[in-house]
Write a protein that holds these residues in place. Structure first.
Motif, PDB file in Angstrom:
ATOM      1  N   GLN A  14       0.820  -1.212   0.000  1.00 38.90           N
ATOM      2  CA  GLN A  14       0.000   0.000   0.000  1.00 38.90           C
ATOM      3  C   GLN A  14       0.854   1.262   0.000  1.00 38.90           C
ATOM      4  OE1 GLN A  14      -3.108  -0.807   3.048  1.00 38.90           O
ATOM      5  NE2 GLN A  14      -4.390  -1.269   1.261  1.00 38.90           N
ATOM      6  N   LYS A  15       1.911   1.232  -0.780  1.00 41.12           N
ATOM      7  CA  LYS A  15       2.788   2.401  -0.837  1.00 41.12           C
ATOM      8  C   LYS A  15       2.297   3.377  -1.906  1.00 41.12           C
ATOM      9  CE  LYS A  15       7.666   3.663  -1.309  1.00 41.12           C
ATOM     10  NZ  LYS A  15       7.626   4.630  -0.208  1.00 41.12           N
ATOM     11  N   PRO A  16       1.955   4.602  -1.506  1.00 39.52           N
ATOM     12  CA  PRO A  16       1.537   5.590  -2.501  1.00 39.52           C
ATOM     13  C   PRO A  16       2.683   5.912  -3.470  1.00 39.52           C
ATOM     14  CG  PRO A  16       0.917   6.276  -0.282  1.00 39.52           C
ATOM     15  CD  PRO A  16       1.851   5.107  -0.136  1.00 39.52           C
ATOM     16  N   GLY A  17       2.356   6.074  -4.755  1.00 44.04           N
ATOM     17  CA  GLY A  17       3.364   6.406  -5.773  1.00 44.04           C
ATOM     18  C   GLY A  17       3.400   7.891  -6.057  1.00 44.04           C
ATOM     19  N   THR A  18       3.700   8.264  -7.311  1.00 41.68           N
ATOM     20  CA  THR A  18       3.818   9.681  -7.678  1.00 41.68           C
ATOM     21  C   THR A  18       2.592  10.474  -7.242  1.00 41.68           C
ATOM     22  OG1 THR A  18       4.883   8.871  -9.702  1.00 41.68           O
ATOM     23  CG2 THR A  18       4.417  11.207  -9.600  1.00 41.68           C
ATOM     24  N   SER A  19       1.435   9.823  -7.307  1.00 42.25           N
ATOM     25  CA  SER A  19       0.195  10.554  -7.086  1.00 42.25           C
ATOM     26  C   SER A  19      -0.821   9.682  -6.355  1.00 42.25           C
ATOM     27  CB  SER A  19      -0.310  10.968  -8.473  1.00 42.25           C
ATOM     28  OG  SER A  19      -0.983  12.164  -8.444  1.00 42.25           O
ATOM     29  N   GLY A  20      -0.464   9.191  -5.194  1.00 39.47           N
ATOM     30  CA  GLY A  20      -1.405   8.385  -4.419  1.00 39.47           C
ATOM     31  C   GLY A  20      -1.262   6.895  -4.674  1.00 39.47           C
ATOM     32  N   LEU A  21      -2.201   6.132  -4.112  1.00 40.94           N
ATOM     33  CA  LEU A  21      -2.169   4.666  -4.229  1.00 40.94           C
ATOM     34  C   LEU A  21      -2.958   4.268  -5.466  1.00 40.94           C
ATOM     35  CD1 LEU A  21      -1.414   1.949  -2.796  1.00 40.94           C
ATOM     36  CD2 LEU A  21      -3.681   2.057  -1.722  1.00 40.94           C
ATOM     37  N   ARG A  22      -2.299   3.606  -6.416  1.00 34.31           N
ATOM     38  CA  ARG A  22      -2.987   3.172  -7.647  1.00 34.31           C
ATOM     39  C   ARG A  22      -2.775   1.698  -7.872  1.00 34.31           C
ATOM     40  NH1 ARG A  22      -1.920   8.094 -11.834  1.00 34.31           N
ATOM     41  NH2 ARG A  22      -2.816   9.587 -10.378  1.00 34.31           N
ATOM     42  N   LYS A  23      -3.874   0.972  -8.052  1.00 34.83           N
ATOM     43  CA  LYS A  23      -3.795  -0.473  -8.295  1.00 34.83           C
ATOM     44  C   LYS A  23      -4.935  -0.870  -9.205  1.00 34.83           C
ATOM     45  CE  LYS A  23      -0.496  -1.206  -5.242  1.00 34.83           C
ATOM     46  NZ  LYS A  23       0.849  -1.520  -5.677  1.00 34.83           N
ATOM     47  N   LYS A  24      -4.859  -2.102  -9.671  1.00 39.43           N
ATOM     48  CA  LYS A  24      -5.968  -2.665 -10.436  1.00 39.43           C
ATOM     49  C   LYS A  24      -7.224  -2.681  -9.565  1.00 39.43           C
ATOM     50  CE  LYS A  24      -4.047  -3.739 -14.296  1.00 39.43           C
ATOM     51  NZ  LYS A  24      -4.409  -2.777 -15.305  1.00 39.43           N
ATOM     52  N   VAL A  25      -8.379  -2.562 -10.209  1.00 41.38           N
ATOM     53  CA  VAL A  25      -9.658  -2.619  -9.498  1.00 41.38           C
ATOM     54  C   VAL A  25      -9.739  -3.888  -8.652  1.00 41.38           C
ATOM     55  CG1 VAL A  25     -12.123  -3.021  -9.885  1.00 41.38           C
ATOM     56  CG2 VAL A  25     -10.977  -1.122 -11.036  1.00 41.38           C
ATOM     57  N   ALA A  26      -9.276  -4.997  -9.205  1.00 40.81           N
ATOM     58  CA  ALA A  26      -9.358  -6.268  -8.477  1.00 40.81           C
ATOM     59  C   ALA A  26      -8.603  -6.208  -7.152  1.00 40.81           C
ATOM     60  CB  ALA A  26      -8.815  -7.410  -9.346  1.00 40.81           C
ATOM     61  N   VAL A  27      -7.492  -5.485  -7.145  1.00 42.28           N
ATOM     62  CA  VAL A  27      -6.716  -5.365  -5.897  1.00 42.28           C
ATOM     63  C   VAL A  27      -7.514  -4.548  -4.880  1.00 42.28           C
ATOM     64  CG1 VAL A  27      -4.603  -4.431  -4.875  1.00 42.28           C
ATOM     65  CG2 VAL A  27      -4.524  -5.552  -7.120  1.00 42.28           C
ATOM     66  N   PHE A  28      -8.099  -3.450  -5.349  1.00 44.39           N
ATOM     67  CA  PHE A  28      -8.896  -2.613  -4.439  1.00 44.39           C
ATOM     68  C   PHE A  28     -10.130  -3.350  -3.935  1.00 44.39           C
ATOM     69  CE2 PHE A  28      -6.510   1.213  -5.531  1.00 44.39           C
ATOM     70  CZ  PHE A  28      -6.576   1.895  -4.335  1.00 44.39           C
ATOM     71  N   ARG A  29     -10.592  -4.302  -4.722  1.00 47.78           N
ATOM     72  CA  ARG A  29     -11.793  -5.049  -4.344  1.00 47.78           C
ATOM     73  C   ARG A  29     -11.517  -6.129  -3.319  1.00 47.78           C
ATOM     74  NH1 ARG A  29     -16.202  -5.673  -8.949  1.00 47.78           N
ATOM     75  NH2 ARG A  29     -17.501  -4.193  -7.798  1.00 47.78           N
ATOM     76  N   ALA A  30     -10.264  -6.504  -3.150  1.00 45.14           N
ATOM     77  CA  ALA A  30      -9.943  -7.563  -2.175  1.00 45.14           C
ATOM     78  C   ALA A  30     -10.432  -7.094  -0.812  1.00 45.14           C
ATOM     79  CB  ALA A  30      -8.448  -7.810  -2.157  1.00 45.14           C
ATOM     80  N   PRO A  31     -11.019  -8.004  -0.031  1.00 45.68           N
ATOM     81  CA  PRO A  31     -11.567  -7.597   1.259  1.00 45.68           C
ATOM     82  C   PRO A  31     -10.560  -6.806   2.093  1.00 45.68           C
ATOM     83  CG  PRO A  31     -12.100  -9.887   0.789  1.00 45.68           C
ATOM     84  CD  PRO A  31     -11.183  -9.417  -0.310  1.00 45.68           C
ATOM     85  N   THR A  32     -11.035  -5.722   2.632  1.00 48.39           N
ATOM     86  CA  THR A  32     -10.335  -4.810   3.554  1.00 48.39           C
ATOM     87  C   THR A  32      -9.176  -4.004   2.930  1.00 48.39           C
ATOM     88  OG1 THR A  32      -8.619  -6.231   4.584  1.00 48.39           O
ATOM     89  CG2 THR A  32     -10.866  -6.409   5.472  1.00 48.39           C
ATOM     90  N   TYR A  33      -8.919  -4.156   1.624  1.00 47.20           N
ATOM     91  CA  TYR A  33      -7.791  -3.419   1.032  1.00 47.20           C
ATOM     92  C   TYR A  33      -8.014  -1.902   1.115  1.00 47.20           C
ATOM     93  CZ  TYR A  33      -4.006  -2.141  -2.101  1.00 47.20           C
ATOM     94  OH  TYR A  33      -2.858  -1.583  -2.619  1.00 47.20           O
ATOM     95  N   LEU A  34      -9.185  -1.467   0.626  1.00 45.33           N
ATOM     96  CA  LEU A  34      -9.517  -0.045   0.675  1.00 45.33           C
ATOM     97  C   LEU A  34      -9.612   0.424   2.131  1.00 45.33           C
ATOM     98  CD1 LEU A  34     -10.602   2.617  -0.670  1.00 45.33           C
ATOM     99  CD2 LEU A  34     -12.886   1.634  -0.424  1.00 45.33           C
ATOM    100  N   GLU A  35     -10.301  -0.385   2.951  1.00 45.57           N
ATOM    101  CA  GLU A  35     -10.511  -0.013   4.359  1.00 45.57           C
ATOM    102  C   GLU A  35      -9.172   0.188   5.072  1.00 45.57           C
ATOM    103  OE1 GLU A  35     -12.030  -2.367   2.684  1.00 45.57           O
ATOM    104  OE2 GLU A  35     -14.175  -2.414   3.141  1.00 45.57           O
TER     105      GLU A  35
END
Ligand code: VG1
Ligand code: CO
Length: 543
Positions: A14-35
């Protein structure tokens, strides 16, 4: 309603890059990732009880769901009020505007900017501080560190809330105020630019084509360019935001904005062409059959700034990212104002703007902006050009040719090699670094290397140091080659090669950049082994 503490385990990535945290939708959808990420942000910023948060995104796939989760978490973490754009929409510059205008305790912006959207596409999130700008590295580093220690997150048990109608509703004891995403921003633009002069320009038959690329700026551009400024209906194309951007790549460059490019290179092209990216912070400017590099756009805006009422008293200074051409430096010198060179990413401009050291900022990657907000601002740049054109009544091309004749031309191009295997990209960077010892003094045809380094930056305001910001090969005549790895891509690695030379002779200034830079392009390959190592003969995108 009940606040729950939900057990969770940290994620490694969960390391933010040049402009925040960017990942594939599937990664963000994994339980508790966004939370997890949101909890790490809230823990890091230490939310004062009752504080206000701004919230919105570029409308891409997952935007609405994520907003509902964040609202419930905000309610469970002590926020008293959230200002959220209607339908969950806020362009990045509009979010910055809202944070500043309503003095919120920062905001969360949901966007992966120019990256494609949809279920197979990308999602992203970033925290902006109370000045309206992207969190500086010391905060993003702290968020990352916190994300690795999380054992639980806090959330309110509640149903989804209506985001489609303006007005305030309660979520537990927190107020959710659904605001018009365009109104505050449009009002700010009216305060900066000569809307009367631009209205007159359009009334005289001036034509514009603004390509919103089915991304967030559609409603902003329609309201401002068509309704308030009177451009004919249909001047804004692809103006309806879609969750997958119509399966497009909402990156306003010559490759991905090809529809606009075709229109602008046609016989009956309008006078001005412009496009914006997924979250509305980037812009591309075209004249009739003429492309304006973002580096030149910054320089032209700086040289003509006083034509716009918001900048009539002049500018305090300019900042540009390191890979951006030195065209703006020449204008700054003439105006007698300072010019700063920062690493890539808008977060590095914030301190300089807050301290009043600079008014205008720009990046070669289609980012231009000023201290009216703390983000780059696509529509702002288009309005600035309209203001300049309304006052000068010349073509875009004429303005550029005159600019070059006065200041000289920094011939410039960026070559992107997208989605390379990570080890290949790293190998290319290592080869360049490995050549450092032998390069100074070495001649390649017309070019002799003066120096090479890893760009690092010490913030003049807070003294923080950022290292490893790109490999620079500087030549005796002021030309340069820069190699840098992208911090926003989500597939493999993206290598960016930046090329710049200088042309003082007006007779040669009108030439094609790729031809003028051909020798430097070959030198870049000779030093880096780019073609052999990547197995590619040409870049994915040329700017
Ligand atoms: C790219 C650009 C950089 C810009 C960043 C965010 O980063 O080069 O200039 O600030 O995107 O822009 P990178 O690390 O991929 O080169 V945006 O419109 O995505 O906020
Ligand atoms: Co963007």
């Amino acid at each position: 309603m009940n606040i729950r503490s939900v057990a969770t385990t940290p994620f490694a990535d969960q390391k933010p890059g040049t402009s925040g945290l960017r990942k594939k939708v599937a990664v963000f959808r994994a339980p508790t990732y966004l939370e997890n990420f949101v909890q790490a942000v809230f823990d890091t910023i230490a939310v004062p009880p009752g504080a206000t948060l701004a919230l919105g995104g570029d409308g891409r796939y997952l935007n609405r769901e994520a907003i509902q989760v964040i609202l419930r978490m905000a309610a469970a973490n002590g926020f008293g009020r959230v200002l959220v754009g209607q339908g969950g929409i806020l362009s990045t510059p509009a979010a910055s505007c809202v944070i500043r205008k309503y003095r919120t305790f920062g905001g969360l912006i949901l966007s992966a900017s120019h990256n494609p959207g949809g279920p197979e596409g990308d999602f992203g999130i970033k925290y902006n501080t109370p000045n309206g700008g992207p969190a500086p590295e010391k905060i993003t580093d702290a968020i990352f560190a916190r994300s690795k220690l999380l054992t639980s997150y806090r959330i309110l048990d509640a149903d989804d809330i209506d985001l489609d109608h303006l007005g305030t509703r309660m979520l537990g004891s927190m107020g959710v105020e659904v605001i018009d995403p365009v109104a505050d921003y449009a009002e700010l633009m009216e305060s900066l630019f000569d809307f009367a002069a631009i209205r007159e320009l359009f009334a005289g038959g001036f034509g514009i084509c603004f390509d919103a690329m089915h991304a967030v700026t559609g409603p902003y551009a329609k309201e401002i360019i068509e309704r308030r400024l009177g451009a004919p209906a249909g001047s804004v194309i692809n103006g309806v935001p879609l969750e997958d951007f119509g399966e497009g790549h909402p990156d306003p460059n010559l490759t991905y904005a090809h529809q606009l490019v075709e229109i602008m290179y046609d016989v009956d092209a309008p006078d001005l062409g412009a496009a914006s990216d997924g979250d509305g912070d980037r812009n591309m400017i075209l004249g009739r059959g003429f492309f304006v590099t973002p580096s030149d756009s910054l320089a032209v805006i700086a040289a003509n700034a006083t034509l716009a009422p918001g900048y009539a008293r002049g500018i305090a200074g300019i900042a540009r990212s390191m890979p951006t051409s030195a065209a703006a430096d020449r204008v700054a010198k003439k105006l007698g104002v300072p010019c700063y060179e920062t690493p890539t990413g808008w977060k590095f401009f914030g301190n300089l703007m807050d301290a009043g050291q600079v008014t205008l900022c720009g990046e070669e990657s289609f980012g231009t902006g000023s201290d009216h907000v703390r983000e780059k601002d696509g529509l702002w740049a288009v309005l600035f050009w309209l203001n300049i054109l309304a006052r000068r009544r010349q073509s875009v091309e004429r303005i550029l040719l005159d600019h070059w004749a006065e200041f000289g031309r920094n011939v410039y191009s960026r070559h992107d090699y997208e989605a390379l295997p990570t080890d290949v990209a790293n190998g290319i960077m290592e080869q360049v670094r490995g050549a450092y010892a032998t390069l100074p003094g070495r001649a390649f045809g017309n070019y002799t290397v003066k120096a090479c380094d890893d760009f690092s930056y010490t913030d003049p305001i807070d003294g923080s140091v950022s290292t490893g910001q790109g490999l620079r090969i500087l030549f005796v005549d002021g030309s340069r080659i820069v190699f840098r790895l992208s911090g926003t891509g989500t597939e493999g690695a993206t290598l960016r090669l930046y090329l710049e030379s200088f042309e003082a002779d007006p007779a040669r200034q009108g030439g094609d950049a790729q031809l003028l830079l051909a020798e430097l392009i070959a030198i870049a390959d000779e030093i880096s082994g780019l073609y052999t190592r990547s197995g590619r003969q040409r870049p994915t995108v040329i700017t």
